[in-house]
Design an enzyme around this catalytic site. Structure first.
Site, PDB file in Angstrom:
ATOM      1  N   ASP A   1       0.807  -1.223   0.000  1.00 19.68           N
ATOM      2  CA  ASP A   1       0.000   0.000   0.000  1.00 19.68           C
ATOM      3  C   ASP A   1       0.841   1.274   0.000  1.00 19.68           C
ATOM      4  OD1 ASP A   1      -2.344  -1.537   0.056  1.00 19.68           O
ATOM      5  OD2 ASP A   1      -2.275  -1.667   2.251  1.00 19.68           O
ATOM      6  N   ARG A   2       2.044   1.168  -0.515  1.00 19.68           N
ATOM      7  CA  ARG A   2       2.945   2.321  -0.634  1.00 19.68           C
ATOM      8  C   ARG A   2       3.358   2.901   0.709  1.00 19.68           C
ATOM      9  NH1 ARG A   2       3.038  -0.281  -5.126  1.00 19.68           N
ATOM     10  NH2 ARG A   2       3.668   0.931  -6.926  1.00 19.68           N
ATOM     11  N   MET A   3       3.213   2.118   1.766  1.00 19.04           N
ATOM     12  CA  MET A   3       3.671   2.564   3.081  1.00 19.04           C
ATOM     13  C   MET A   3       5.101   2.077   3.287  1.00 19.04           C
ATOM     14  SD  MET A   3       1.322   4.444   4.349  1.00 19.04           S
ATOM     15  CE  MET A   3       1.709   4.527   6.092  1.00 19.04           C
TER      16      MET A   3
END
Length: 219
Positions: A197-199
């Protein structure tokens, strides 16, 4: 659109980064030990050219340029690569004395970036690395007018042939006077690990008056 033509839908192209994570407790004690660890991981994973890095420089006009080079030295002093001192990258480095480099290990969903000042390595260090290069690469370094406009491939082949004749009877090829190493002396070294999730995890070593400090950055 022609029949059979493949159109890339760039906005929807993405990969789920689920290879791993990067916690503060995972880091080695020093930036160069951590970078060496990740280089070793990239080699063990079978990634092509694990020591390839994208070197970014800027000229006196402020315009940036980048290209891929191979890292050939790593220790507490910095990160070393070798090139022609008459090249565009060397002109930039001599003008600004600063550079950044990024190792893009796509297969591991990782990258490491180094930013800092630059210095030429000593003639002894250049000579030690030069002796390890294949003879063909040594001759190519003599023949190549790097970053200079040439009339065609034929002129390059002719230049190489001339160099081959020049050193035909030489047991060893000397280091060209216009060729040598640059060292990036880091002020910031960031380690980036892709996450779901692009974290992403971003941990950096930053040099300040008290020494190196580890910081976490937002993704």
């Amino acid at each position: 659109m022609a029949d059979g033509e493949i159109v890339l839908d760039l906005p929807t192209m993405r990969v789920a980064y689920e290879h791993g994570d990067l916690q503060e407790s995972d880091l080695a004690a020093t930036w160069h030990d951590q970078l060496q660890n990740w280089l070793d991981d990239a080699k063990q994973a079978g990634l092509a050219e694990p020591n390839a890095m994208v070197l970014a420089t800027a000229g006196v006009d402020g315009y940036p340029s980048s290209r891929t080079v191979l890292a050939k030295g790593l220790d507490a002093r910095g990160l070393v690569f070798f090139t022609n001192y008459t090249s565009t990258k060397s002109h930039d480095l001599m003008a600004t004395r600063a550079a950044s480099a990024t190792f893009p290990w796509y297969g591991l969903h990782r990258q490491a970036s180094v930013r800092g000042t630059v210095e030429k390595v000593s003639p002894a260090e250049t000579a030690a690395y030069w002796a390890k290069r294949p003879r063909g690469s040594q001759l190519g370094a003599w023949a190549s007018p790097q970053s200079i406009v040439v009339s065609g491939r034929g002129s390059l082949e002719a230049a190489l042939a001339n160099v081959e004749r020049r050193f035909a009877d030489a047991e060893t090829v000397p280091v060209p006077p216009h060729w040598g190493g640059w060292r990036i002396v880091p002020e910031v070294v960031e380690f980036w690990q892709g996450r779901r999730d692009r974290m992403h995890d971003r941990l950096r070593f930053k040099l300040n008056r008290d020494g190196w400090k580890v910081e976490r950055l937002g993704p």
